[in-house]
Scaffold this motif. Sequence first.
Motif, short mmCIF file in Angstrom:
data_model
loop_
_atom_site.label_atom_id
_atom_site.label_comp_id
_atom_site.label_asym_id
_atom_site.label_seq_id
_atom_site.Cartn_x
_atom_site.Cartn_y
_atom_site.Cartn_z
N PRO A 151 0.81 -1.20 0.00
CA PRO A 151 0.00 0.00 0.00
C PRO A 151 0.85 1.26 0.00
O PRO A 151 1.93 1.30 0.59
CB PRO A 151 -0.81 -0.12 1.30
N ALA A 152 0.36 2.30 -0.66
CA ALA A 152 1.10 3.55 -0.77
C ALA A 152 1.19 4.23 0.60
O ALA A 152 0.33 4.07 1.45
CB ALA A 152 0.42 4.47 -1.77
N ASP A 153 2.27 5.02 0.78
CA ASP A 153 2.47 5.73 2.04
C ASP A 153 1.92 7.15 1.99
O ASP A 153 1.55 7.70 3.03
CB ASP A 153 3.96 5.79 2.37
N SER A 154 1.88 7.76 0.82
CA SER A 154 1.41 9.14 0.70
C SER A 154 0.79 9.35 -0.68
O SER A 154 0.93 8.52 -1.58
CB SER A 154 2.57 10.12 0.92
N VAL A 155 0.12 10.49 -0.83
CA VAL A 155 -0.58 10.80 -2.08
C VAL A 155 0.43 11.25 -3.13
O VAL A 155 1.35 12.03 -2.85
CB VAL A 155 -1.63 11.90 -1.84
N ARG A 156 0.27 10.76 -4.35
CA ARG A 156 1.14 11.12 -5.47
C ARG A 156 0.49 12.21 -6.32
O ARG A 156 -0.73 12.37 -6.32
CB ARG A 156 1.43 9.89 -6.33
N MET A 196 -17.58 5.31 -6.61
CA MET A 196 -16.45 4.99 -7.47
C MET A 196 -15.23 5.83 -7.14
O MET A 196 -14.10 5.38 -7.33
CB MET A 196 -16.82 5.15 -8.95
N TYR A 197 -15.42 7.05 -6.62
CA TYR A 197 -14.25 7.79 -6.15
C TYR A 197 -13.59 7.01 -5.01
O TYR A 197 -12.36 6.87 -4.98
CB TYR A 197 -14.63 9.19 -5.66
N GLY A 198 -14.41 6.53 -4.09
CA GLY A 198 -13.87 5.71 -3.01
C GLY A 198 -13.15 4.49 -3.55
O GLY A 198 -12.09 4.09 -3.07
N GLY A 199 -13.74 3.87 -4.59
CA GLY A 199 -13.10 2.72 -5.22
C GLY A 199 -11.73 3.06 -5.77
O GLY A 199 -10.77 2.27 -5.66
N TYR A 200 -11.60 4.25 -6.36
CA TYR A 200 -10.31 4.65 -6.91
C TYR A 200 -9.32 5.03 -5.81
O TYR A 200 -8.11 4.92 -6.00
CB TYR A 200 -10.49 5.80 -7.90
N ALA A 201 -9.82 5.52 -4.66
CA ALA A 201 -8.92 5.76 -3.53
C ALA A 201 -8.31 4.45 -3.06
O ALA A 201 -7.11 4.38 -2.75
CB ALA A 201 -9.68 6.45 -2.40
N TRP A 202 -9.13 3.40 -2.99
CA TRP A 202 -8.61 2.06 -2.64
C TRP A 202 -7.66 1.56 -3.73
O TRP A 202 -6.65 0.92 -3.42
CB TRP A 202 -9.76 1.08 -2.46
N LEU A 203 -7.99 1.83 -4.99
CA LEU A 203 -7.15 1.35 -6.09
C LEU A 203 -5.77 2.01 -6.06
O LEU A 203 -4.74 1.34 -6.12
CB LEU A 203 -7.83 1.63 -7.43
N THR A 204 -5.74 3.35 -5.94
CA THR A 204 -4.45 4.03 -5.95
C THR A 204 -3.66 3.73 -4.68
O THR A 204 -2.44 3.86 -4.68
CB THR A 204 -4.64 5.55 -6.09
N GLY A 259 -10.04 -8.69 1.63
CA GLY A 259 -9.24 -8.88 0.42
C GLY A 259 -8.54 -7.63 -0.05
O GLY A 259 -7.88 -7.65 -1.09
N PHE A 260 -8.68 -6.51 0.69
CA PHE A 260 -8.02 -5.26 0.34
C PHE A 260 -7.07 -4.86 1.46
O PHE A 260 -7.32 -5.14 2.64
CB PHE A 260 -9.04 -4.14 0.12
N SER A 261 -5.98 -4.17 1.10
CA SER A 261 -5.05 -3.63 2.08
C SER A 261 -5.32 -2.14 2.25
O SER A 261 -5.74 -1.46 1.32
CB SER A 261 -3.61 -3.85 1.64
N VAL A 262 -5.06 -1.62 3.45
CA VAL A 262 -5.27 -0.21 3.75
C VAL A 262 -3.95 0.41 4.18
O VAL A 262 -3.44 0.10 5.26
CB VAL A 262 -6.33 -0.02 4.87
N GLY A 263 -3.37 1.26 3.34
CA GLY A 263 -2.24 2.08 3.73
C GLY A 263 -2.77 3.29 4.46
O GLY A 263 -3.26 4.22 3.84
N VAL A 264 -2.71 3.29 5.78
CA VAL A 264 -3.45 4.25 6.59
C VAL A 264 -3.09 5.69 6.27
O VAL A 264 -3.96 6.54 6.07
CB VAL A 264 -3.24 3.96 8.10
N GLY A 265 -1.78 6.00 6.22
CA GLY A 265 -1.37 7.37 5.95
C GLY A 265 -1.89 7.88 4.62
O GLY A 265 -2.43 8.99 4.51
N HIS A 266 -1.73 7.08 3.58
CA HIS A 266 -2.22 7.44 2.26
C HIS A 266 -3.72 7.61 2.26
O HIS A 266 -4.27 8.55 1.68
CB HIS A 266 -1.81 6.37 1.25
N PHE A 267 -4.41 6.70 2.92
CA PHE A 267 -5.87 6.69 2.90
C PHE A 267 -6.43 7.96 3.55
O PHE A 267 -7.32 8.62 3.01
CB PHE A 267 -6.38 5.45 3.65
N VAL A 268 -5.89 8.31 4.71
CA VAL A 268 -6.37 9.50 5.43
C VAL A 268 -6.02 10.76 4.65
O VAL A 268 -6.86 11.66 4.50
CB VAL A 268 -5.77 9.54 6.84
#
Length: 384
Positions: A22-27, A70-78, A190-199
């Motif tokens: 999972p990503a650590d920060s927003v790109r 779907m925005y939420g879906g793309y947040a999980w995707l990225t 079945g999904f991972s949550v990178g907490v820092g990126h997600f918030v």
Amino acid sequence: MTDGNNGSGGPTDAATAGTTAPADSVRPLELFFDLVFVFTITQIAGLLAAHPDLLRLAQSALLLALVWWMYGGYAWLTNALDLEQIGPRLLLLLGTAGFFVMSMAVPRAAEPGPWGLVFGAAYLLVVLVHAFGFLGTSGHLGITRIGPINVISALVVLAAGAVPAHERAWVWAVAVLIEWVTPFHGGVGGFSVGVGHFVERHGLAVIIVLGESITEVGAAATHEDRLTAVLVGALLALAVSAAMWWLYFDREEHDSLTLLERVPAQRRTRVAVLSFGYAYLFVIFGIALSAVGMQEAIDAFTEPLHGLPAAMLPLGTALYLVGLAYFHWTLAGRWPVPRLVAAAAVLAAGVPALLWSGGCAALAATAGLLIGLILWERTRLKRA
């Protein structure tokens, strides 16, 4: 809602699966995507601003529910994509193009003509890109369960474009129901949550929506000929938006990071869906409604306002406060009672102010109540 482990529904360990962590920060590319998404929200708010009645309110709520899902879906995707690679970048840009076409179709999606089909086709593209993007990532197991349901919902949205315009909202409602009950009957594992990126990603969505809303209010105010309405009204609207920003970013965003990190891994996905999915829907819709309400208040700055327009500003602000309270509850397990009281107070003061006095009184009352809530919370925090 159910959770399991790996293939049966729990979070997947990316390292074990051999996929991207999972990503650590927003790109930067995600910010570009978010700007296009916020344009879609602005178009939905504009649909309501053009015809502020119950039918448009219902249509706007349904369109926002579809788009936010779907925005939420793309947040999980990225969260799972490696955007340093060309393939994932192009994939996200294709999804961005789908959102852009959706935004252009929104103003006429509920009217007779081809735009309902255009909206549905763009939505289907967004869903297909989302499902394909998860292949080879830490969320590949989760998308095998959620993806087909999203595709079914998108096909319903596409079918809505082919029905008579006056029945379209009912078909959209079916699609919304399919999507938003999915986590409860199918699970969200079945999904991972990178907490820092997600918030960070969802916080940026809030601030961009707030910024775009005040921009729309300012643009609408410049069409007014009355100097007082333009200057005082716009500044009061800015005060309301600034207070909304403060209520989330002063402590809520930081606290949500800490609280989500404390959630056990097997429950984190479920909590993330409730907080950044369901609760955030109220938050985003509240901002959009407030923006429309502020425009109406400036238009009727010194004259009483009647009908649904008189409820837009207090309703949107109250919805925002309830969304923040629900968001806090999902993470901390307790309701922030002062925010619920403030939501009731905004409705109790704002609607009569617009009905009897006009937009100036309503904007002043809303800004005063929100600032009072901020001062109360900070005083209580110092005492604690």
